[in-house]
Structures are given as structure tokens and as C-alpha cells.
Write a protein that holds these residues in place. Structure first.
Motif, PDB file in Angstrom:
ATOM      1  N   ARG B 171       0.829  -1.200   0.000  1.00  0.00           N
ATOM      2  CA  ARG B 171       0.000   0.000   0.000  1.00  0.00           C
ATOM      3  C   ARG B 171       0.866   1.254   0.000  1.00  0.00           C
ATOM      4  N   MET B 172       1.978   1.160   0.713  1.00  0.00           N
ATOM      5  CA  MET B 172       2.864   2.304   0.811  1.00  0.00           C
ATOM      6  C   MET B 172       3.581   2.532  -0.527  1.00  0.00           C
ATOM      7  N   VAL B 173       4.121   1.446  -1.075  1.00  0.00           N
ATOM      8  CA  VAL B 173       4.882   1.546  -2.322  1.00  0.00           C
ATOM      9  C   VAL B 173       4.011   2.067  -3.461  1.00  0.00           C
ATOM     10  N   MET B 174       2.761   1.606  -3.437  1.00  0.00           N
ATOM     11  CA  MET B 174       1.838   1.970  -4.507  1.00  0.00           C
ATOM     12  C   MET B 174       1.700   3.484  -4.644  1.00  0.00           C
ATOM     13  N   LEU B 175       1.858   4.179  -3.536  1.00  0.00           N
ATOM     14  CA  LEU B 175       1.611   5.619  -3.553  1.00  0.00           C
ATOM     15  C   LEU B 175       2.756   6.451  -4.118  1.00  0.00           C
ATOM     16  N   ILE B 176       3.896   5.798  -4.392  1.00  0.00           N
ATOM     17  CA  ILE B 176       5.066   6.575  -4.822  1.00  0.00           C
ATOM     18  C   ILE B 176       4.796   7.444  -6.062  1.00  0.00           C
ATOM     19  N   PRO B 177       4.210   6.867  -7.122  1.00  0.00           N
ATOM     20  CA  PRO B 177       3.996   7.724  -8.303  1.00  0.00           C
ATOM     21  C   PRO B 177       3.154   8.959  -7.974  1.00  0.00           C
ATOM     22  N   TRP B 178       2.195   8.798  -7.102  1.00  0.00           N
ATOM     23  CA  TRP B 178       1.326   9.916  -6.746  1.00  0.00           C
ATOM     24  C   TRP B 178       2.100  10.976  -5.963  1.00  0.00           C
ATOM     25  N   ALA B 179       3.130  10.540  -5.244  1.00  0.00           N
ATOM     26  CA  ALA B 179       3.875  11.461  -4.392  1.00  0.00           C
ATOM     27  C   ALA B 179       4.908  12.272  -5.179  1.00  0.00           C
ATOM     28  N   ILE B 180       5.290  11.775  -6.358  1.00  0.00           N
ATOM     29  CA  ILE B 180       6.299  12.501  -7.141  1.00  0.00           C
ATOM     30  C   ILE B 180       5.647  13.708  -7.811  1.00  0.00           C
ATOM     31  N   PRO B 181       6.239  14.890  -7.695  1.00  0.00           N
ATOM     32  CA  PRO B 181       5.649  16.065  -8.348  1.00  0.00           C
ATOM     33  C   PRO B 181       5.536  15.861  -9.856  1.00  0.00           C
ATOM     34  N   THR B 182       4.449  16.354 -10.434  1.00  0.00           N
ATOM     35  CA  THR B 182       4.220  16.143 -11.864  1.00  0.00           C
ATOM     36  C   THR B 182       5.363  16.686 -12.705  1.00  0.00           C
ATOM     37  N   ALA B 183       5.944  17.802 -12.257  1.00  0.00           N
ATOM     38  CA  ALA B 183       7.040  18.391 -13.029  1.00  0.00           C
ATOM     39  C   ALA B 183       8.176  17.385 -13.174  1.00  0.00           C
ATOM     40  N   VAL B 184       8.438  16.650 -12.110  1.00  0.00           N
ATOM     41  CA  VAL B 184       9.524  15.671 -12.132  1.00  0.00           C
ATOM     42  C   VAL B 184       9.132  14.452 -12.954  1.00  0.00           C
ATOM     43  N   ARG B 295      -8.589  20.117 -16.278  1.00  0.00           N
ATOM     44  CA  ARG B 295      -7.758  21.290 -16.043  1.00  0.00           C
ATOM     45  C   ARG B 295      -6.283  21.000 -16.296  1.00  0.00           C
ATOM     46  N   VAL B 296      -5.960  19.875 -16.867  1.00  0.00           N
ATOM     47  CA  VAL B 296      -4.557  19.447 -16.982  1.00  0.00           C
ATOM     48  C   VAL B 296      -3.717  20.560 -17.595  1.00  0.00           C
ATOM     49  N   PHE B 297      -2.577  20.810 -16.960  1.00  0.00           N
ATOM     50  CA  PHE B 297      -1.699  21.881 -17.441  1.00  0.00           C
ATOM     51  C   PHE B 297      -0.243  21.431 -17.480  1.00  0.00           C
ATOM     52  N   ASP B 298       0.256  20.979 -16.322  1.00  0.00           N
ATOM     53  CA  ASP B 298       1.700  20.766 -16.189  1.00  0.00           C
ATOM     54  C   ASP B 298       2.285  19.751 -17.168  1.00  0.00           C
ATOM     55  N   VAL B 299       1.608  18.605 -17.326  1.00  0.00           N
ATOM     56  CA  VAL B 299       2.175  17.576 -18.216  1.00  0.00           C
ATOM     57  C   VAL B 299       2.313  18.125 -19.636  1.00  0.00           C
ATOM     58  N   PHE B 300       1.252  18.740 -20.125  1.00  0.00           N
ATOM     59  CA  PHE B 300       1.279  19.292 -21.483  1.00  0.00           C
ATOM     60  C   PHE B 300       2.339  20.377 -21.597  1.00  0.00           C
ATOM     61  N   GLN B 301       2.353  21.257 -20.623  1.00  0.00           N
ATOM     62  CA  GLN B 301       3.273  22.398 -20.664  1.00  0.00           C
ATOM     63  C   GLN B 301       4.722  21.927 -20.672  1.00  0.00           C
ATOM     64  N   ILE B 302       5.023  20.901 -19.850  1.00  0.00           N
ATOM     65  CA  ILE B 302       6.401  20.463 -19.718  1.00  0.00           C
ATOM     66  C   ILE B 302       6.835  19.633 -20.923  1.00  0.00           C
ATOM     67  N   VAL B 303       5.984  18.725 -21.365  1.00  0.00           N
ATOM     68  CA  VAL B 303       6.399  17.826 -22.442  1.00  0.00           C
ATOM     69  C   VAL B 303       6.256  18.481 -23.818  1.00  0.00           C
ATOM     70  N   PHE B 304       5.192  19.252 -24.026  1.00  0.00           N
ATOM     71  CA  PHE B 304       4.936  19.769 -25.374  1.00  0.00           C
ATOM     72  C   PHE B 304       5.135  21.268 -25.542  1.00  0.00           C
ATOM     73  N   GLY B 305       5.091  22.035 -24.482  1.00  0.00           N
ATOM     74  CA  GLY B 305       5.219  23.487 -24.642  1.00  0.00           C
ATOM     75  C   GLY B 305       4.151  24.016 -25.582  1.00  0.00           C
ATOM     76  N   ALA B 306       4.583  24.809 -26.576  1.00  0.00           N
ATOM     77  CA  ALA B 306       3.614  25.372 -27.522  1.00  0.00           C
ATOM     78  C   ALA B 306       3.370  24.433 -28.698  1.00  0.00           C
ATOM     79  N   ASN B 307       3.843  23.212 -28.570  1.00  0.00           N
ATOM     80  CA  ASN B 307       3.763  22.231 -29.643  1.00  0.00           C
ATOM     81  C   ASN B 307       2.371  21.631 -29.738  1.00  0.00           C
ATOM     82  N   ARG B 308       1.798  21.335 -28.590  1.00  0.00           N
ATOM     83  CA  ARG B 308       0.431  20.823 -28.529  1.00  0.00           C
ATOM     84  C   ARG B 308      -0.136  21.244 -27.184  1.00  0.00           C
ATOM     85  N   TYR B 309      -1.317  21.871 -27.224  1.00  0.00           N
ATOM     86  CA  TYR B 309      -1.840  22.466 -26.003  1.00  0.00           C
ATOM     87  C   TYR B 309      -2.908  21.612 -25.326  1.00  0.00           C
TER      88      TYR B 309
END
Lengths: 445, 357
Positions: B171-184, B295-309
Motif C-alpha cells: 500500500r505504501m509503495v503503490m503511492l510513490i507515483p502519486w507522491a512525485i511532483p508532476t514536473a519531475v 484542467r490538466v496543465f503541467d504535463v502538457f506544458q512540460i512535455v509539449f510546450g507550444a507544440n500541442r496544447y
């Protein structure tokens, strides 16, 4: 009744939740009021913090305070990414904040931000100072006859090449034209692959759909006589045969001498391939030079940098990059701040930054300074590249440069990835730019 | 007696309203005021950080955002044969260029996409294809990623709800992806999707002999959205699983024992007991995730920038890069209305659950 109230409460809560991101932070002032010693004037510089930048700026600031004990120069740490920094600056401007006196601005911003900056020519000594800097940059920073920013350090596109591989395959120098580059890259790539390095590529550059592609593509255009999208006298010049030829040439590289993935490459992606020893040529900015000489680099001692190749115009072109210093209109201490600016962008500080951080000076005479040349020898050989660098049309299209560039790089990206042919793309760009800027069309001079 | 209790109820109600006042004031300050100013800005040509005078422009911003046209592309006729031309290389039929077909006056329509229907070729032109594409992408992203997350989250929760050794650790290990900041995590995934053999997925493809390990995941428009979905699913499945796990633990053990005695097998127990009793939990989890995904913002902004919004990164670029505050506000209002529709549907759903209980 109760149930309705409940769903209403849930609705209101959800509304609050979703509206949060639309609330733009208004001022972001952690207003640490000027806290100098008794009677000290405080001048704040918003400066970059990439690599050694911040350290060197702080060093210069401390030096100034030592010389002028009545002035305290503070350095404000700003975000690394150009876009994030822009967002922060705009918030300062929107609230007309006097928090920051001097701004470090990107070479494409002076046109857009001119209304927030003082005309530096009003201050004593600035005219003489400006004459010592590279003319194209001063021109770029001049809006309606006003000098809105003083050049601080410059950047220009360079061609990095592997001296060991050129020798191995019998070439005696870097390519002078794009045609030569294609031949050399293909030969070296074929040879290295046959020798067992399946990941080897001839030429890597910046092909992702972003401002970096505008820089790369304007180099192809300008070196081919295809102009600079919009000319300095405000004519849309993109729709011409030389530009089409230049775009077709670059399209031909994708999948042959450059990996298909180059279309998602930024500066660092290209540098990673290059620095792992997997490319014969790379287009990049001067910052890659020092990194490529580091101990972790596989190309250490095996490479050199040269001007970018020429196209049909017979001349090579390098996109102009770099940063300037500007004086805020909302500053409370303009006179003192202007003096600080003169010092920061002046000979001594630029020399110190050139020696300790390899920042390319914008003062011409520094390229003959022995100390500078000893520290970074390429400065001497590349003087012509820096002095003749091609600016992006940011001043001519202000305040709509960002949209202009976006139209340009998306269409170029479409050509490179095969979604559009080059002739259609330049026509589409011309129409879009007419719509956006309302300028007449013309041909590149 | 009657009157006292009535007045008591009244004064209680008054107190209740009084106690609610501070929260309403805060709500007005942090939600309604900014929202209202976004509405006001959206009908002006206000520029961000500019002294240029702001004018009222009515619905012009909305017209530009949402304007689109569908037009027929006439075939290109070969002069020699009098029939439609075919591309000698690809063998495809050649149609007139959308540049010539789509109107340019008074506003220019740009190509959004093309499709063929009953042998004719059509083009969809839009006054701002970027925005319509951002809306389509974001809604598609939301539906697919939330669906996958829910299914996977349910599966994970069911596993974690059964008794096995090391359950607490899992249960603890499972939460790791959720705990990592989206930017990272976005950067991490961006590197894993690198377009050459330095990227994890290209190494995999190379090992099984596909595409020489040179597939440009982040460039091909066919794979871009799936990359986004993969990152989001990886990151938020744990969150879904956690919510569902909490719901699962509220179901009393005894009813399963009773069902077992009555001869219901595991599958039957799942469909007839677990799922219906999880309905309220699932609804809440879906509301959270859907609104978040829209409302997704960070993933798109970081991976695609102005390439795909995404919708949110579109609004961001209009404001910060282009300084078009009015236009950006109008796009925010459209996003708001879209999210509001989703809200409305969900609130109806939650209401339904309530009355059942």
C-alpha cells in the motif's frame, strides 16, 4: 429543501475549486522594502541564474557597492526558463512595481516591452557606451529611436564539428556550404555505422516546435537569401523561392543525416547526442563549447566550432541570441540605476564574465583583449559570427513577435515532418502573418 | 409552546446563516471576484502588462475561438485526361489546397483537419484551430485517462483489499507515483520516450525488432496523446486505488460470508455486491479525477510546450507569451463552461446516489 441546499453547497465548492487556476496571482511582491543601511540607495537587478550567471552578477554587484558605499545593489533570483521569467516580469509590469530597477531581458523582448523601459539615451554617457557594442544588437534594442536596453552578453548559432572524424574521412576543414555539410555528414555517418556504431548520426540540431526552431530555420533562410520572415522595414517576406529551397533542404536531412527524432530536439537533446560522441556535426549556441570540453564529455579534445555553412547567398548566417539590461520606467532611483547599468554592461564586468563564465561580450574591443582570448580562444575566431549575427524580426513585429514566431515554427515543423510541402507552408505563413500584422508583402533584399 | 419552538428554529437558522457569512465572504473574494473579472476581461481586447487602452469588443474573442466552417474540397482536374489527378508517388487522389478554398476575408479560416465522406473530400477550417484542437485533445485525454485509471485503480484496490503478506508495504509503495511532483515525473517520462536508443521505450522496441529504436513518440501526432495518457495513468492510478480501497473497506465482511453461504461465487459477489456498494465512492473519485484531468496543465506544458496544447496551457500561452489577456480570458470562460457541464452531470449523479442510500 435540505437536499437542494446540499447540492448547492457542493456546487459552490466545486466552482471555487475549478476557478482557482484562473486566478492569476496579482502582484507577487514579497515586498522586502528597500532595506539598505542608513541612507543607502537600493538598486535591484532581476537577473538570470543559469549556471554561473547569478554568482557572477552578485560578484559584480558587490564590487559596485564597494566602490560606491552609498548604493546597495541587490540581485533578484529569477526563473531559469525564459518563458517563466517572462511571466514574472509581466506581473511586475502589470502592477507597475518599483520593486525591480534593472531587468535582464532576452534579445526578442525589447520591442514587446519597450513601453515599460526608459530611453537610455536620456542618461549621460549612454550614447558613447552604445557605440562600443555590436551594432546589430543595439539596432535590435532600439525602438522608435529610443535605446530601451543595453546589450549585456550575446549568443549566436555555431557549427560544432568533430576534428578527429573529419581527418579520419579525409576532409581538411569544416564545411563552407550546406551542400558540403550534407556530403561530409553522410560519408562520416555511413563510415561510423559500418564500423559498428548504429547510433551515429551526421548532423544534429534543434527541430522541436519551439522558439529554438525559429532560430535554426532563420539561419537556413538567411544563409540562402530567403530573408528573415518579416523585414526590418515591416514587410512580410516569407513567401519566396529561396525560403522554399532552404526548407526543402532541411527537410531532406530528417531521416537521412539527422534522426527523425530531431523533430523533438531542443538544445540539450542535441548536445546529449553530440557529447556522447554520436554525431559528426551539431548546431548549437556557444554555451555547449565549455560543456563539451569537460571531463565527462566523449568529444573532449576532438572537436572545434566554426561559423554555420553558407547557402546560395554565399554567406553563412547565425541567429542572434543573448541578454540585455533595461531600466524600468517604474524605478524610484532611475539616475542611480542608470549608473549601475552602465557599470554592469561596461567593459570591466563584461570582461570578468567573459573570462570566468565564457559569456560572449557585446563590446567589440573585448574580442582583442588578451586575457579574454587566453581564457576562451574561440571568441577570437568567431568574432565575425557575433558581429554579423541575424536578429529575429522581434522589433519589426512588436508587440506580436511571439505569435509571429509561433506561426513560423509550427509551419516549418509541418514541413520537416512531412505534413505540408514547403510551398504551401510559406503561403500559409504569408496569409497568417497578413492577418496578424496587417503589413504589406515584399521580397527579401 | 408552539410559538417558542418556532422562534427557536428561526433563531437557530439565523445563527446558522450568520456562521456561514465568513465562508461566503471568502468564497466571493477568492472565487467569484476573479471569475467575474475573467468574464469582464473576456469581452475586451485587454493586453497583459500594457498601457494600451482597453476597449469593449463584445463577443469577438469568442467568435475567434469557436469559429469553424466545413467546406468541400474540389478535386484537381488533370488537363490531359479531364479526370481527377492522382499523386504519382503515393497514388492518392489530389484535391484543391485548403488555402485556396477556405475564406480569408473578413477573417481567415485555417485548416483544422480533413476527412472524406462518400467519396468527397472535406476540410474543417477554424479561426483558431489551436483552441479547438486543445479542447478536443483535453476532452479525449480526460475520457481515456480517467477510464483507464478507474479500471486499473479498481483492480489494484481489489488486490490490496485481500489479505496477503506484505500488504501494508504494498500500500505504501503503490503511492510513490502519486507522491512525485508532476514536473519531475513528466520530465522522467519524457526521457523514457526519447526518440532514440537512449529512451527506455525505444530500447524495448529495438529489442523486439521494431523501427530500429528510432520511433519519435513525442513528434508523431498519433502517439502524442497516448504519451500524455500514459504519464497521467501512471501518476494517478494510485490515487484512484486509494479512494476505492477506502470504499472497499467500508463494506462489511459479514455480507460476503453470507453470500458465500448462499453459494454466490466470487464473480457474482463482485458484480452484485462490491460494485453497487462502491457506486458512491466511484462517483466521488470520478468527479475528482475528471475535473482534474480537464484542467490538466503541467504535463502538457512540460512535455509539449507550444507544440500541442491542453485547454489550460492554451490559456497560459495566450496570456504570457502573447499577452492577449482578453482572448486568454475568453478561452478560460469557455473552459469554465465546459467543466461546468461535466460538473452538472456529476452532481446529478451524486444526488442520485444520495437518494438511493
Amino acid at each position: 429543501m435540505c437536499k437542494r441546499m446540499k447540492s448547492f453547497a457542493v456546487l459552490v465548492a466545486l466552482l471555487a475549486l475549478i476557478s482557482a487556476p484562473f486566478v492569476m496571482a496579482g502582484g507577487q511582491q514579497d515586498s522586502s522594502a528597500p532595506a539598505g543601511d542608513s541612507g543607502q540607495v537600493v538598486v535591484t537587478i532581476a537577473a538570470g541564474a543559469v549556471g554561473q550567471e547569478l554568482e557572477l552578477t552578485k560578484q559584480a554587484a558587490a564590487e559596485y557597492t564597494k566602490m560606491h558605499p552609498d548604493v546597495l545593489v541587490k540581485v533578484l533570483d529569477t526563473p531559469d526558463l525564459s518563458d517563466d521569467r517572462l511571466g514574472l516580469y509581466l506581473q511586475f509590469f502589470e502592477s507597475q512595481s518599483s520593486e525591480v530597477d534593472l531587468y535582464q531581458v532576452d534579445v526578442i523582448w525589447p520591442g514587446d516591452m519597450a513601453e515599460h523601459f526608459e530611453d537610455l539615451y536620456q542618461y549621460p554617457g549612454m550614447k558613447e557606451d552604445a557605440a562600443k557594442h555590436f551594432a546589430p544588437i543595439v539596432q535590435n534594442n532600439t525602438v522608435d529611436g529610443k535605446l530601451v536596453a543595453m546589450p549585456w552578453f550575446t549568443d549566436a548559432g555555431l557549427l560544432y564539428y568533430r576534428t578527429d572524424l573529419l581527418e579520419k574521412y579525409g576532409f581538411d576543414g569544416p564545411p563552407a556550404t550546406w551542400k558540403e555539410l550534407e556530403t561530409m555528414a553522410q560519408t562520416i555517418q555511413d563510415g561510423e555505422r559500418a564500423a559498428g556504431n548504429a547510433d551515429f548520426w551526421g548532423y544534429v540540431w534543434q527541430g522541436n516546435s519551439y522558439e529554438g526552431l525559429t532560430c535554426d530555420a532563420i539561419e537556413w533562410l538567411a544563409s540562402n537569401g530567403g530573408g528573415t520572415i518579416v523585414s526590418p522595414d515591416k514587410k512580410i517576406t516569407i513567401n519566396n523561392d529561396e525560403a522554399i529551397a532552404a526548407l526543402n533542404m532541411a527537410k531532406g536531412w530528417v531521416g537521412t543525416i539527422s534522426p527523425k527524432g530531431v523533430l523533438s530536439f531542443g538544445e540539450e537533446d542535441a548536445r546529449n547526442v553530440w557529447q556522447a560522441g554520436n554525431a559528426a556535426f551539431m548546431r548549437n549556441w556557444p554555451y555547449a563549447y565549455n560543456l563539451s570540453t569537460s571531463d565527462e564529455s566523449a568529444v573532449q579534445g576532438k572537436f572545434a566550432a566554426a561559423p554555420l555553412p553558407a547557402g546560395d547567398s554565399g554567406k553563412g548566417a547565425a541567429a542572434l541570441g543573448g541578454w540585455q539590461l533595461a531600466l524600468s520606467k517604474y524605478s524610484n532611483n532611475k539616475k542611480v540605476a542608470a549608473e549601475v547599468l552602465r557599470y554592469m554592461a561596461g567593459y570591466d564586468v563584461q570582461k570578468m564574465r567573459a573570462i570566468e563564465g565564457s559569456f560572449n561580450p557585446t563590446i567589440k574591443s573585448l574580442y582583442q583583449d588578451k586575457d579574454v582570448l587566453d581564457a576562451t580562444p574561440i571568441f577570437g575566431t568567431l568574432y565575425d559570427v557575433f558581429v554579423n549575427a541575424t536578429p529575429r524580426p522581434s522589433t519589426a513585429t512588436a508587440p506580436r513577435y511571439s505569435e509571429t514566431s509561433k506561426i513560423f515554427f509550427t509551419n516549418v515543423h509541418d514541413v520537416l515532418s512531412g505534413k505540408k510541402d514547403a510551398a504551401t507552408a510559406v503561403r500559409a505563413m504569408e496569409l497568417d502573418l497578413k492577418d496578424l500584422l496587417d503589413y504589406p508583402t515584399g521580397s527579401p533584399e | 409552546m408552539e410559538t417558542t419552538s418556532k422562534s427557536l428554529v428561526k433563531s437557530e437558522a439565523r445563527l446558522a446563516y450568520l456562521l456561514l457569512v465568513p465562508s461566503f465572504i471568502i468564497l466571493i473574494m477568492i472565487a467569484f471576484y476573479p471569475l467575474g473579472s475573467v468574464f469582464v476581461n473576456s469581452v475586451t481586447n485587454k493586453r497583459f502588462a500594457s498601457s494600451q487602452k482597453t476597449e469593449f469588443v463584445g463577443l469577438k474573442n469568442y467568435k475567434k475561438l469557436l469559429g469553424f466552417k466545413v467546406m468541400v474540397l474540389p478535386p484537381v482536374i488533370d488537363d490531359a485526361t479531364g479526370k481527377q489527378k492522382f499523386d504519382p508517388e503515393t497514388g492518392d487522389a489530389v484535391w484543391e489546397s485548403p488555402l485556396d478554398v477556405l475564406p480569408t476575408e473578413p477573417v481567415r479560416y485555417k485548416e483544422l483537419s480533413q476527412f472524406s465522406f462518400m467519396g468527397a473530400q472535406y476540410v474543417i477550417g477554424a479561426t483558431d484551430p489551436d483552441f479547438l484542437q486543445a479542447v478536443g485533445d483535453t476532452v479525449g485525454f480526460t475520457i481515456l485517462s480517467v477510464f483507464i485509471e478507474t479500471v486499473l485503480g479498481l483492480a489494484v484496490a481489489l488486490v490490496l483489499n485481500s489479505a496477503f503478506k506484505g500488504r501494508g508495504f504494498m500500500r505504501m509503495v503503490m503511492l510513490i507515483p502519486w507522491a512525485i511532483p508532476t514536473a519531475v515525473s513528466s520530465r522522467m517520462w519524457e526521457w523514457m520516450f526519447a526518440s532514440n536508443r537512449t529512451g527506455f521505450f525505444n530500447i524495448l522496441l529495438d529489442k523486439i525488432g521494431i523501427n530500429n529504436g528510432q520511433f519519435a513518440f513525442l513528434v508523431e501526432s498519433s502517439s502524442q496523446l497516448w504519451v500524455m495518457i500514459a504519464i497521467d495513468v501512471w501518476k494517478t492510478t494510485p490515487f484512484m486505488a486509494l479512494l476505492i480501497l477506502a470504499g472497499l473497506q467500508m463494506i462489511p465482511r459479514q455480507i460476503y460470508e453470507a453470500a458465500y453461504v448462499d453459494g454466490a461465487n466470487k464473480l457474482r459477489q463482485f458484480w452484485s455486491m462490491t460494485l453497487p456498494m462502491l457506486r458512491a465512492t466511484l462517483a466521488v473519485a470520478l468527479v475528482f479525477r475528471t475535473l482534474d484531468a480537464l484542467r490538466v496543465f503541467d504535463v502538457f506544458q512540460i512535455v509539449f510546450g507550444a507544440n500541442r496544447y491542453s485547454m489550460a496551457s492554451f490559456a497560459y500561452y495566450q496570456l504570457v507569451d502573447n499577452k492577449l489577456m482578453g482572448y486568454s480570458s475568453a478561452s478560460s470562460v469557455v473552459i469554465f463552461l465546459l467543466i461546468f457541464i461535466f460538473d452538472f452531470i456529476y452532481i446529478k449523479m451524486i444526488g442520485g446516489v444520495d437518494s438511493d442510500a
